[in-house]
Design an enzyme around this catalytic site. Structure first.
Site, mmCIF file in Angstrom:
data_model
loop_
_atom_site.group_PDB
_atom_site.id
_atom_site.type_symbol
_atom_site.label_atom_id
_atom_site.label_comp_id
_atom_site.label_asym_id
_atom_site.label_seq_id
_atom_site.Cartn_x
_atom_site.Cartn_y
_atom_site.Cartn_z
ATOM 1 N N HIS A 4 -0.264 -82.960 66.388
ATOM 2 C CA HIS A 4 -0.300 -81.673 65.709
ATOM 3 C C HIS A 4 1.082 -81.053 65.808
ATOM 4 C CE1 HIS A 4 -4.342 -81.184 64.243
ATOM 5 N NE2 HIS A 4 -4.876 -81.479 65.417
ATOM 6 N N ASP A 59 3.831 -77.857 60.478
ATOM 7 C CA ASP A 59 2.761 -77.853 59.484
ATOM 8 C C ASP A 59 3.224 -77.291 58.149
ATOM 9 O OD1 ASP A 59 0.979 -78.993 61.196
ATOM 10 O OD2 ASP A 59 -0.228 -77.207 61.523
#
Length: 400
Positions: free
Chosen positions: A146, A176
């Protein structure tokens, strides 16, 4: 009114953060974006993933919420890509598409039989953008991760925080959204330009780690030139100097100061009544004293009082706003960066506006996030499928 991407058809197979931002940006610029979603309630990891993404509660409650900006300007079709009918529909959609954006793990699309090789043979003009953590090549390609993992590998995380403290974990904006979503949109737009020149589509491999590392291009340039590794909290851009820093004010809020040029520093010192500091901007032995004086001085007035003073004195200063304060900021309002869109039932839904401003072909928010499968019949009808066929496939669970 014409938008920059009018006539461009995008298939969106993404779910979390980078992909939806990428396709939202394309949709804001006028592309027709079709979300391809799995029909039926989420189960197993998909259900857990929905919860982690902030969609706790009813199925797709937030993904389909009109408040979900990442779902705006999109249509939704529910397709089971593991079914024969689902694949047939998907291939027909792909033959008519300009762009596909997905964020499967490397190799998953190939196992499903819906990868670039399969689709480009049917549609050579197709642009296929795959957004992953580490990209399609290299020893890390199959590792899960992540945002924090990608920015750590890219060196970004090492720069966040105060001296002698653990790194500060930023919100998932870097890998992201900037490293993945925005780089994905840039890649798609560049591939569309290239297609105008070559007549061919291509595969666009976006790595969130690559994108995060690219944001450090200037930092790495300085490191390669001088060989000195920057230490967090000790450079001019992360709190290492008193004239590029944040200060607590009388009302327990923060004012930000960025007076790194000599003339701005001089103006700041005058505004604070400390002209004696002007000759010492680059004197490292005086930094602790300057920081102490600035800290005490800024506590004597409120954040907004200081901003009113400093903004009229040609000084780089800004109020640190919290999310509840941003929508009423006059600059944000003037730039239409918080807008109201009419939602179901006529209620007004606030969303972040379109950031790229065009003089002739502006982007816009034309629709809010759709319900899962809201446009299935419309899309399949446009592909030439009849009602009986659609009803049969829906009954079999191939579509929603």
């Amino acid at each position: 009114m014409t938008a920059p991407l009018d006539g461009i058809k995008v298939l969106d197979l993404t779910k979390l953060a980078p992909g939806p931002l990428c396709t939202m940006m394309l949709g804001d610029l006028g592309a027709e974006v079709i979300k391809i979603e799995e029909p039926g309630p989420p189960t197993g990891r998909r259900a857990q993933q929905a919860g982690a993404a902030g969609t706790q509660g009813p199925v797709n409650s937030f993904a389909s919420s009109p408040y979900n900006a990442l779902g705006r300007n999109k249509k939704s079709i529910g397709i089971n890509l593991k079914s024969g009918a689902g694949k047939e529909i998907y291939f027909r959609l792909a033959q008519r598409a300009d762009v596909i954006v997905e964020e499967y793990r490397p190799g998953v699309a190939k196992r499903l039989g819906i990868d670039y090789e399969q689709l480009s043979s049917r549609n050579p003009r197709l642009i296929y953008c795959a957004i992953t953590g580490f990209g399609q090549t290299g020893p890390y390609r199959d590792l899960v991760g992540h945002d924090i993992n990608y920015i750590a590998t890219a060196g970004v995380l090492s720069l966040f925080g105060r001296p002698g403290q653990p790194p500060t974990i930023p919100h998932n904006l870097v890998a992201d959204y900037a490293g993945g979503g925005m780089h994905g949109a840039i890649g798609v737009l560049a591939a569309l330009v290239a297609r105008n020149q070559t007549g061919r589509g291509q595969y666009v491999d976006i790595s969130m780690m690559d994108g995060s590392l690219a944001l450090l291009a200037q930092s790495f340039s300085s490191f390669f030139a001088g060989g000195k590794v920057p230490q967090r909290g000790e450079t001019i851009f992360d709190g290492g100097i008193p004239n590029y820093n944040v200060y607590l004010t009388k009302d327990e809020k923060y004012i930000t100061i960025a007076a790194i040029e000599p003339w701005f520093f001089a103006n700041l010192c005058r505004a604070l009544g400390r002209e004696d500091f002007i000759p010492h901007e680059y004197d490292s032995s005086k930094r602790a004293e300057i920081a102490r004086v600035f800290t005490e001085k800024f506590k004597t007035k409120t954040r907004d009082e200081w901003f009113a003073i400093l903004s009229k004195s040609d000084i780089c200063a800004g109020r640190m706003l919290t999310l509840d304060e941003v929508p009423s900021d006059p600059q944000v309002l003037a730039r239409e960066m918080i807008v109201e869109v009419e939602g179901p039932g006529g209620q007004k839904i606030k969303q972040v506006g379109v950031s790229v401003k065009f003089s002739d072909t502006p982007g816009s928010i034309r629709s809010l996030a759709p319900q899962l499968g809201q446009h299935t019949d419309e899309i399949l009808g446009a592909l030439g499928y009849g009602k009986d066929e659609i009803d049969r496939w829906r009954e079999a669970g191939a579509i929603k």
